[in-house]
Design an enzyme around this catalytic site. Sequence first.
Site: not given
Length: 184
Positions: A107, A169
């Site tokens: 990111d 997740r």
Amino acid sequence: MHQMKDDIKYILADEKKIEGTCEKLAAQINADYPDHDRELVFVIVLKGSVFFATDLIRRVNRPCTMEFMKVSSYGSGVETSGFIQVSLDLKRDIKDADVIIVEDIIDSGRTLQKLCSLLATRGAHSVKTCALLDKPERRQVDMEVDYSGIVIPDEFVVGYGLDYAEYYRNLPYIGVLDPSVYSE
Ligand code: IMP
Ligand code: MG
């Protein structure tokens, strides 16, 4: 009953796409590390990379080892703090080994940049990076991934290991989280 999939705006990478990406990346790694004399260590960044790492490394066809590290930067929000802390370090020496750091997503680039320089100072023969997802629009530092899976837009994604506040997740695919989930 509220279901996880109700919080997903759209699916960005389904199971087939993820599988194909793991195959592609493993093939690149297999081609680049033919020398069996030197140890190849996958350093898996907890927790988000665990699903990816197992699917990737299962497709690596030469001897290799696995180690884990944990780095914190995000807390439970969706914006990076820019501050990175190693909360679980390697338990062994990686001197002279070929290292591939396995990340779920790049990111800002701060996590991988910090990990690369840290592992390089420990005498690794080489340090490369592998990330399943890449958000290039968000980069804040000069960092490119050696083995890059899927380039994605600037959206917050969950599933296949990636979390929001530790949840999601276990979704088998990667999806964009509906902003209503985190903007109350
Ligand atoms: P960086 O240091 O800004 O490159 O951040 C990398 C870490 O931020 C990743 O390992 C993830 O844990 C987290 N992260 C960045 N973007 C997302 C996202 O869209 N969903 C979930 N976690 C993310
Ligand atoms: Mg995370």
